[in-house]
Enzyme design. Structure first.
Site, PDB file in Angstrom:
ATOM      1  N   ARG A  42      -0.689   1.719  14.097  1.00  0.00           N
ATOM      2  CA  ARG A  42      -1.577   1.422  12.960  1.00  0.00           C
ATOM      3  C   ARG A  42      -2.724   0.466  13.242  1.00  0.00           C
ATOM      4  O   ARG A  42      -3.561   0.236  12.375  1.00  0.00           O
ATOM      5  CB  ARG A  42      -0.770   0.858  11.768  1.00  0.00           C
ATOM      6  CG  ARG A  42       0.409   1.701  11.336  1.00  0.00           C
ATOM      7  CD  ARG A  42       0.002   3.092  10.951  1.00  0.00           C
ATOM      8  NE  ARG A  42       1.097   3.829  10.307  1.00  0.00           N
ATOM      9  CZ  ARG A  42       1.105   5.147  10.167  1.00  0.00           C
ATOM     10  NH1 ARG A  42       0.089   5.866  10.611  1.00  0.00           N
ATOM     11  NH2 ARG A  42       2.104   5.745   9.575  1.00  0.00           N
ATOM     12  N   HIS A  46       5.733   9.217  20.995  1.00  0.00           N
ATOM     13  CA  HIS A  46       5.089   9.455  19.701  1.00  0.00           C
ATOM     14  C   HIS A  46       5.339   8.303  18.716  1.00  0.00           C
ATOM     15  O   HIS A  46       6.325   8.304  17.997  1.00  0.00           O
ATOM     16  CB  HIS A  46       5.632  10.768  19.124  1.00  0.00           C
ATOM     17  CG  HIS A  46       4.789  11.336  18.023  1.00  0.00           C
ATOM     18  ND1 HIS A  46       4.659  12.678  17.803  1.00  0.00           N
ATOM     19  CD2 HIS A  46       4.032  10.740  17.065  1.00  0.00           C
ATOM     20  CE1 HIS A  46       3.872  12.891  16.771  1.00  0.00           C
ATOM     21  NE2 HIS A  46       3.478  11.726  16.303  1.00  0.00           N
ATOM     22  N   HIS A  91       0.076  18.493  16.958  1.00  0.00           N
ATOM     23  CA  HIS A  91       0.910  18.526  15.764  1.00  0.00           C
ATOM     24  C   HIS A  91       0.630  19.901  15.165  1.00  0.00           C
ATOM     25  O   HIS A  91      -0.475  20.143  14.681  1.00  0.00           O
ATOM     26  CB  HIS A  91       0.467  17.380  14.852  1.00  0.00           C
ATOM     27  CG  HIS A  91       0.884  17.491  13.411  1.00  0.00           C
ATOM     28  ND1 HIS A  91       1.560  16.473  12.773  1.00  0.00           N
ATOM     29  CD2 HIS A  91       0.718  18.464  12.487  1.00  0.00           C
ATOM     30  CE1 HIS A  91       1.782  16.832  11.510  1.00  0.00           C
ATOM     31  NE2 HIS A  91       1.279  18.029  11.310  1.00  0.00           N
ATOM     32  N   ASP A 140       8.259   9.637  16.316  1.00  0.00           N
ATOM     33  CA  ASP A 140       7.181   9.733  15.320  1.00  0.00           C
ATOM     34  C   ASP A 140       7.250   8.533  14.374  1.00  0.00           C
ATOM     35  O   ASP A 140       7.091   8.671  13.158  1.00  0.00           O
ATOM     36  CB  ASP A 140       7.258  11.053  14.536  1.00  0.00           C
ATOM     37  CG  ASP A 140       5.982  11.331  13.749  1.00  0.00           C
ATOM     38  OD1 ASP A 140       5.009  10.561  13.879  1.00  0.00           O
ATOM     39  OD2 ASP A 140       5.963  12.319  12.998  1.00  0.00           O
TER      40      ASP A 140
END
Lengths: 306, 422
Positions: B64, B60, B179, B305
């Site tokens: 970007r 995870h 999620h 994350d």
């Protein structure tokens, strides 16, 4: 005497001694407002910037008068929150004001914690004039001042705050202030307006207005934010008023000499009946008068109290 | 091309935990054992006093690119990964454009190849544009190299869409990653709804917003037999439900992030935007439940994350600051805290960072078995260090762990037998 801090961000981190100092100082400033010439030279040459990101008449005017009666120069800087979301950040706005050598920034902002961010980054003293649902410290201080004027003692005073506790900065600051000073605080409203674990702030929770009002010495009404009806927090203004409007009959449930307070602006007939707002037990206008004195005291004490 | 890593303690969960040498030939593991002879011309790495581990696998991360290169690029993200000991990372599709088609997947893989650091495994979107309406083309995404599908950050709110995703993904044996957040319940929220939010007057995200979606997803996994992976569990309720579902044989795996087992809602006080992430930091009770979930295997995987943001985005009003923190370069030291606290054994910590995540997504990674890709992480278990965001390889500096003193540091990382860090 002075507050040994640069900023006033909230009541939560103030000590009882600091609160008492503000109240005592406000007393001498209240006398100034009663004079024919309502001005002292205390903050001559200092600059106060009222930076308001939310519409406000009462609080802004009160701060402006407070600063002017202390002979400070006052700039009003009204920014609509929408223009900010389009472009300049709060930080950039504040840096610009800093560059103009402001000594005080009085900030009203729709987001909780905004004054905390500014205070960390600026040399100027930051005074929180209301930040989102977080705090409104000068409101709580002026409420304390008004209460002390009328009731003398905080210890043992039974007080009920009625309305949307979850979203109210006035409620939070007053809960912190009153519990610190030894008052017994009740909060009254529908469960949708109670934040989780609110009991841990040291208050008693009532969902029934009549039950909650029984025997209290002070009733503090909160303004209902009308846009929260629908699925948000309550079904209709009609039902809310039926259940939570302070009527003359309900005032009778409280102690015989109970005071009625409201931070304003009031919704007549929604959370407070007109006859109650205008009754002898109402101290709503005293609150406004005292607001100026308390804000003078705060500005003075943050400037070093010289 | 031969490399030999000598005299380290090799920890490959379930296979070996003791002093051994690791021999690498042509990018794969050739032998693990004591007293291995270095072939002529081999590069020798002395790992005395160090641990030699399979390269870490992070299911995870947010790199970007394309679209938000000012926050992170695939190259800077991959550099952060290998600096943190991660040799394989799975990047979420919430880029601009969204990774919902073959071209974006190929773009990501090209960038990763050019960076030449970590293995980057793209995760495709569940729905076109991650809008929660029409399924993306899983077949194409799988063929292009996606290893899972997710609308991470934009949870699939429509139960029927989620049902179809779990069903359709079975044809490609793709895990569906959710999620879990009911966006109606969390609307306007920016931190955990509880005591601290009440004091600070911030809008809360209730635990129930996660719990109801975990419950729905488990029911749909049971209905469809699909392969469900639950991202970043943060609540006691989630852990309880996943535990029960696993006991009943439902096909589900789950991950937890270091911040959710080390920090509580208290970290948000003073309006610290570097403690703002989604799901939010929760109560002490939830933190204990996440740890218990890791301990009994309810939670299979430690993931980061990793969510880099530019400094100016975090220097904002709390409500306006974006959710997310970086995690790749602190994960190992933070995960080891679990071993220090006795929640997990060192072997279990390594497992949650290597073979367990690899299995969850079906990646041929996370092991030092002979014939496996020679992705190796060498750590100094005794090295003490202080987290200094200025030293990060990531463009993001947004971490709530700045100033933390950690024990255990990555000293060298190999991908395919090649030293990529330092």
């Amino acid at each position: 005497m002075s507050l040994k801090r640069k900023d006033l961000l909230g009541i939560q981190d103030l000590s009882v001694e600091e609160i008492n100092l503000v109240l005592a100082t406000a007393e001498s400033f209240k006398e100034v407002s009663g004079r024919d010439i309502k001005k002292v030279p205390t903050l001559r040459g200092k600059t106060v910037v009222n930076l308001f990101f939310e519409p406000s008449t009462r609080t802004r005017t009160s701060f402006e008068l407070a600063a002017k009666r202390l002979s400070a120069d006052v700039i009003n800087f009204a920014v609509s929150a929408s223009s900010v979301s389009k472009g300049e950040t709060l930080l950039d706005t504040a840096r610009n004001i800093e560059a103009m050598q402001a000594d005080f920034i009085v900030l009203r902002h729709p987001m909780a914690g905004s004054p905390n961010i500014l205070a960390k980054l600026l040399r100027a003293s930051v005074v929180n004039a209301g930040d989102g649902g977080h705090e409104h410290p000068t409101q709580a201080l002026l409420d304390l001042y008004t209460l002390r004027e009328k009731k003398r003692e905080f210890k043992g005073l039974r007080l009920a705050i009625v309305g949307d506790i979850a979203h109210s900065r006035v409620a939070r600051s007053n809960i912190y202030a009153l519990t610190k000073m030894g008052a017994e605080v009740r909060v009254i409203g529908p469960p949708t307006m109670m934040p989780l674990e609110v009991e841990r702030l040291g208050v008693k929770v009532f969902y029934d207005l009549d039950e909650g009002l029984r025997g209290v010495d002070v009733i503090m009404m909160l303004r209902l934010q009308l846009e929260r009806q629908g699925i948000a927090l309550f079904p209709s203004i009609r039902e809310y008023s039926k259940l939570y409007c302070l009527t003359p009959e309900r005032v009778k449930l409280a102690a015989p000499d109970a005071l009625v307070m409201h931070p304003g602006p009031i919704n007549r007939g929604v959370e407070i009946a007109p006859e109650v707002a205008d009754s002898v037990s109402s101290v709503i206008l005293d609150q406004v008068t005292n607001g100026v004195a308390v804000r003078m005291a705060v500005l003075y004490l943050l400037s070093g109290g010289k | 091309m031969s490399v030999i890593i000598k005299n380290g303690r090799v920890i490959d969960p379930g296979r070996i935990n003791g002093l051994a040498d690791v021999l690498i030939e042509n990018g794969t593991i050739a032998a693990v054992g004591s007293g291995l002879k270095a072939p002529a011309g081999a590069t020798v790495i002395d790992a005395t006093g160090k641990w030699v581990l399979p390269g870490f696998v992070d299911l995870h991360v947010h790199f970007r690119e394309p679209g938000f290169e000012y926050k992170e690029t695939i190259a800077t993200g991959a550099a952060a990964a290998v600096a943190g000991g991660f040799t394989s990372v799975c990047c979420m599709p919430n880029t601009q454009p969204v990774n919902d088609n073959q071209s974006v997947t190929e773009f990501i893989l090209d960038k990763a190849k050019a960076a030449g650091l970590a293995n980057v495994f793209p995760i495709g979107a569940i729905t076109k544009g991650s809008e929660g309406k029409e399924l993306a083309e899983f077949g194409d995404l799988r063929a292009a190299g996606c290893v899972a599908v997710s609308d991470d950050g934009k949870p699939v709110m429509n139960g029927m869409v989620m049902r179809r995703a779990l069903e359709y993904a079975r044809a490609f044996d793709l895990p569906v990653v959710d999620h879990c957040e009911c966006t109606h319940l969390s609307e306007g929220g920016c931190m955990h709804e509880g005591q601290v939010a009440t004091e600070m007057g911030l809008h809360g995200i209730p635990s129930a917003s996660e719990d109801v979606m975990v419950a729905r997803n488990l029911a749909l996994a049971e209905l469809t037999g699909g392969r469900l992976h639950l991202a970043h569990l943060s609540t006691a309720g989630s852990v309880r439900m996943v535990r029960e579902a696993k006991a009943r044989g439902i096909r589900v795996t789950a991950e937890a992030c270091p911040h959710h087992f080390l920090l509580t809602e208290e970290a948000v006080r003073e309006f610290n935007t570097n403690a703002k992430m989604n799901p939010p930091l929760r109560s002490r009770k939830d933190v204990e439940a996440v740890k218990a979930g890791l301990k009994d295997g309810t939670i299979d995987v430690i993931a980061t994350d990793h969510a880099p943001h530019a400094a100016f985005e975090k220097e904002r009003e709390f409500d306006y600051a974006p959710f997310g923190i970086v995690g790749l370069e602190t994960a190992w030291g933070l995960a080891l805290v679990l071993a220090e606290e006795g929640v997990l054994t060192v072997e279990q910590v390594v497992s949650a960072l290597t073979i367990q995540p690899a299995r969850a997504f079906g990646l041929a990674k996370g092991t030092l078995a002979v014939g496996a890709d020679a992705d190796v992480t060498i750590v100094d278990p005794e090295a003490q260090w202080v987290v200094d965001p200025e030293q990060f390889k990531s463009k993001g500096r947004n971490t709530p762990f700045a100033g933390w003193k950690l024990k255990g540091r990555v000293v060298s990382t190999l991908v395919g037998g090649r030293v990529v860090y330092p």
